[in-house]
Design an enzyme around this catalytic site. Sequence first.
Site, PDB file in Angstrom:
ATOM      1  N   TYR A  71       0.850  -1.195   0.000  1.00  0.00           N
ATOM      2  CA  TYR A  71       0.000   0.000   0.000  1.00  0.00           C
ATOM      3  C   TYR A  71       0.887   1.247   0.000  1.00  0.00           C
ATOM      4  CZ  TYR A  71      -3.688  -3.333   1.404  1.00  0.00           C
ATOM      5  OH  TYR A  71      -4.560  -4.398   1.482  1.00  0.00           O
TER       6      TYR A  71
ATOM      7  N   SER B 230     -12.790  -5.486   1.765  1.00  0.00           N
ATOM      8  CA  SER B 230     -13.793  -4.743   0.973  1.00  0.00           C
ATOM      9  C   SER B 230     -15.218  -5.181   1.326  1.00  0.00           C
ATOM     10  CB  SER B 230     -13.526  -4.906  -0.531  1.00  0.00           C
ATOM     11  OG  SER B 230     -12.220  -4.513  -0.875  1.00  0.00           O
ATOM     12  N   PRO B 231     -15.557  -5.241   2.632  1.00  0.00           N
ATOM     13  CA  PRO B 231     -16.900  -5.700   3.019  1.00  0.00           C
ATOM     14  C   PRO B 231     -17.992  -4.712   2.632  1.00  0.00           C
ATOM     15  CG  PRO B 231     -15.742  -4.845   4.928  1.00  0.00           C
ATOM     16  CD  PRO B 231     -14.744  -4.852   3.809  1.00  0.00           C
ATOM     17  N   LEU B 232     -17.577  -3.473   2.305  1.00  0.00           N
ATOM     18  CA  LEU B 232     -18.559  -2.469   1.868  1.00  0.00           C
ATOM     19  C   LEU B 232     -18.563  -2.371   0.350  1.00  0.00           C
ATOM     20  CD1 LEU B 232     -17.550   0.303   4.446  1.00  0.00           C
ATOM     21  CD2 LEU B 232     -19.368  -1.383   4.669  1.00  0.00           C
TER      22      LEU B 232
ATOM     23  N   ARG C  59     -16.121  -1.797  -1.532  1.00  0.00           N
ATOM     24  CA  ARG C  59     -15.266  -0.638  -1.824  1.00  0.00           C
ATOM     25  C   ARG C  59     -16.056   0.677  -1.791  1.00  0.00           C
ATOM     26  NH1 ARG C  59     -10.257  -2.799  -3.599  1.00  0.00           N
ATOM     27  NH2 ARG C  59     -10.472  -4.935  -4.316  1.00  0.00           N
TER      28      ARG C  59
ATOM     29  N   SER D  75     -22.096   4.008  -1.301  1.00  0.00           N
ATOM     30  CA  SER D  75     -22.054   5.439  -1.021  1.00  0.00           C
ATOM     31  C   SER D  75     -21.396   6.245  -2.139  1.00  0.00           C
ATOM     32  CB  SER D  75     -21.327   5.703   0.299  1.00  0.00           C
ATOM     33  OG  SER D  75     -20.093   5.024   0.314  1.00  0.00           O
TER      34      SER D  75
HETATM   35  N1  LIG Z   1      -6.191  -8.827   0.804  1.00  0.00           N
HETATM   36  C1  LIG Z   1      -6.446  -8.057  -0.217  1.00  0.00           C
HETATM   37  O1  LIG Z   1      -6.141  -8.371  -1.374  1.00  0.00           O
HETATM   38  C2  LIG Z   1      -7.144  -6.732   0.016  1.00  0.00           C
HETATM   39  C3  LIG Z   1      -7.722  -6.041  -1.059  1.00  0.00           C
HETATM   40  C4  LIG Z   1      -8.381  -4.829  -0.776  1.00  0.00           C
HETATM   41  C5  LIG Z   1      -8.449  -4.340   0.520  1.00  0.00           C
HETATM   42  N2  LIG Z   1      -7.857  -5.036   1.539  1.00  0.00           N
HETATM   43  C6  LIG Z   1      -7.930  -4.549   2.944  1.00  0.00           C
HETATM   44  O2  LIG Z   1      -9.294  -4.470   3.316  1.00  0.00           O
HETATM   45  C7  LIG Z   1      -9.591  -3.162   3.816  1.00  0.00           C
HETATM   46  C8  LIG Z   1     -11.038  -2.807   3.505  1.00  0.00           C
HETATM   47  O3  LIG Z   1     -11.330  -2.915   2.136  1.00  0.00           O
HETATM   48  P1  LIG Z   1     -11.521  -1.644   1.179  1.00  0.00           P
HETATM   49  O4  LIG Z   1     -10.997  -0.440   1.859  1.00  0.00           O
HETATM   50  O5  LIG Z   1     -10.965  -2.055  -0.130  1.00  0.00           O
HETATM   51  O6  LIG Z   1     -13.085  -1.554   0.933  1.00  0.00           O
HETATM   52  P2  LIG Z   1     -14.355  -1.302   1.834  1.00  0.00           P
HETATM   53  O7  LIG Z   1     -14.040  -1.410   3.253  1.00  0.00           O
HETATM   54  O8  LIG Z   1     -15.412  -2.179   1.257  1.00  0.00           O
HETATM   55  O9  LIG Z   1     -14.740   0.189   1.430  1.00  0.00           O
HETATM   56  C9  LIG Z   1     -13.894   1.279   1.613  1.00  0.00           C
HETATM   57  C10 LIG Z   1     -14.555   2.494   0.981  1.00  0.00           C
HETATM   58  O10 LIG Z   1     -15.800   2.728   1.618  1.00  0.00           O
HETATM   59  C11 LIG Z   1     -15.843   4.046   2.123  1.00  0.00           C
HETATM   60  N3  LIG Z   1     -16.555   3.983   3.415  1.00  0.00           N
HETATM   61  C12 LIG Z   1     -16.155   3.332   4.537  1.00  0.00           C
HETATM   62  N4  LIG Z   1     -17.072   3.471   5.503  1.00  0.00           N
HETATM   63  C13 LIG Z   1     -18.064   4.219   4.992  1.00  0.00           C
HETATM   64  C14 LIG Z   1     -19.275   4.746   5.508  1.00  0.00           C
HETATM   65  N5  LIG Z   1     -19.644   4.468   6.761  1.00  0.00           N
HETATM   66  N6  LIG Z   1     -20.062   5.506   4.702  1.00  0.00           N
HETATM   67  C15 LIG Z   1     -19.676   5.766   3.431  1.00  0.00           C
HETATM   68  N7  LIG Z   1     -18.548   5.311   2.878  1.00  0.00           N
HETATM   69  C16 LIG Z   1     -17.739   4.557   3.656  1.00  0.00           C
HETATM   70  C17 LIG Z   1     -14.406   4.486   2.257  1.00  0.00           C
HETATM   71  O11 LIG Z   1     -14.343   5.891   2.145  1.00  0.00           O
HETATM   72  P3  LIG Z   1     -13.092   6.765   2.648  1.00  0.00           P
HETATM   73  O12 LIG Z   1     -11.883   6.161   1.962  1.00  0.00           O
HETATM   74  O13 LIG Z   1     -13.431   8.112   2.152  1.00  0.00           O
HETATM   75  O14 LIG Z   1     -13.006   6.674   4.115  1.00  0.00           O
HETATM   76  C18 LIG Z   1     -13.757   3.765   1.083  1.00  0.00           C
HETATM   77  O15 LIG Z   1     -13.965   4.495  -0.101  1.00  0.00           O
HETATM   78  C19 LIG Z   1      -8.547  -2.273   3.135  1.00  0.00           C
HETATM   79  O16 LIG Z   1      -8.364  -1.056   3.824  1.00  0.00           O
HETATM   80  C20 LIG Z   1      -7.332  -3.157   3.153  1.00  0.00           C
HETATM   81  O17 LIG Z   1      -6.684  -3.090   4.413  1.00  0.00           O
HETATM   82  C21 LIG Z   1      -7.228  -6.217   1.302  1.00  0.00           C
END
Ligand SMILES: NC(=O)c1ccc[n+]([C@@H]2O[C@H](COP(=O)([O-])OP(=O)(O)OC[C@H]3O[C@@H](n4cnc5c(N)ncnc54)[C@H](OP(=O)(O)O)[C@@H]3O)[C@@H](O)[C@H]2O)c1
Length: 333
Positions: free
Chosen positions: A56, A209-211, A213, A217
């Site tokens: 990252y 990415s439980p939301l 991504r 929103s």
């Molecule tokens: N193992 C893998 O290959 C892999 C791949 C992807 C991710 N990950 C890990 O998983 C974590 C979570 O996944 P992710 O970040 O990809 O996706 P996510 O949790 O599904 O979604 C993140 C997005 O949702 C927004 N968000 C979060 N809470 C919200 C809310 N309450 N209301 C409105 N929007 C909201 C965030 O906005 P803001 O950014 O503006 O806060 C960001 O744009 C990552 O941070 C990373 O550590 C791992």
Amino acid sequence: MQFRKLGNTGKELSAIGLGCMGMSFAYGPADEQESINTLHKALDLGVNFWDTADMYANGENEKLISKVLVPNRDKIFIATKFGFRFKDGKASHSGAPGTYFDGSPEWVRQAVDASLQRLKVDEIDLYYAHRIDPNIPVEETVGAMVELVKAGKVKYIGLSEASASSIRKANAVHPITALQSEYSLLTRDVENEILPVIRELGITLVPYSPLARGLFSNINDVQNFGAEDFRKSLPRYQDEYLENNRKLAQEINDFAASKGVKGTQLALAWVLNQGEDIIPIPGTKRIKYLEENIAATDLKLSGEDLITIDSILKKYPHVGERYSEGSMKLVNN
Ligand SMILES: NC(=O)c1ccc[n+]([C@@H]2O[C@H](COP(=O)([O-])OP(=O)(O)OC[C@H]3O[C@@H](n4cnc5c(N)ncnc54)[C@H](OP(=O)(O)O)[C@@H]3O)[C@@H](O)[C@H]2O)c1
């Protein structure tokens, strides 16, 4: 804060973790001070399971987190990952040209020392292979990770996006504590084969990415994503899938509103509802979102709610692949 057990470790972690990726990478500009404030708030509110990776922003995310991690070491369970490498040394995302995956024992040994230095800690609590290298037997990668456990550099071992068969092979070398794979309303690949295997083996699922991504929103905002925004490369934000997903998000948001919550909270509650052995790591760089996500741990979904959610999902099945073609080749190996 509610707590959930982590694999066979006997440890309990907050029922949701904090995905830190977006604080440095992938989802548009981030403000370092705002991210640091969010990390402190997570600590205050009991979110003690933080997730990062060496890739990252090419290590910058680990350095950022270390600023709050180091003075609070005993209060945080830190997870990081290794394996993605950049041919020209420039930070990029998993599907970008010039990015490749290396699960070789030599790279495992180098990568862990670099992560320990950036995080400024002696030991990583949970160290994941970010993918399974299709060119190297998983036993060799995990064998090298076991050496790190013996050396006291790593406490527990995890895999990310591994197939059921790789999980079994890896677990025969050393107990695997967690599987981190994408899991959300839009991505349910793990349900058929993988979830039953990890349940049998006592491995926790850590949905990333439980939301979806942030799709619920941000899908109406796609035209404002910056050039570097990773989501621009994803089929779900393109072509005919974009339209399907806009309608899907709208109906989920409407249903959530009828229950007095946000679509993101409903989406997170749905993941949490899939089992006590699941600890999702929603990602955010903002205190407001962090607080909303924590509140979702108290949201109970009834059988009727689940039926309504399923019917909405069935109405809009053309959600698109979760990654570009190149990146899809690296999942489920
Ligand atoms: N193992 C893998 O290959 C892999 C791949 C992807 C991710 N990950 C890990 O998983 C974590 C979570 O996944 P992710 O970040 O990809 O996706 P996510 O949790 O599904 O979604 C993140 C997005 O949702 C927004 N968000 C979060 N809470 C919200 C809310 N309450 N209301 C409105 N929007 C909201 C965030 O906005 P803001 O950014 O503006 O806060 C960001 O744009 C990552 O941070 C990373 O550590 C791992």
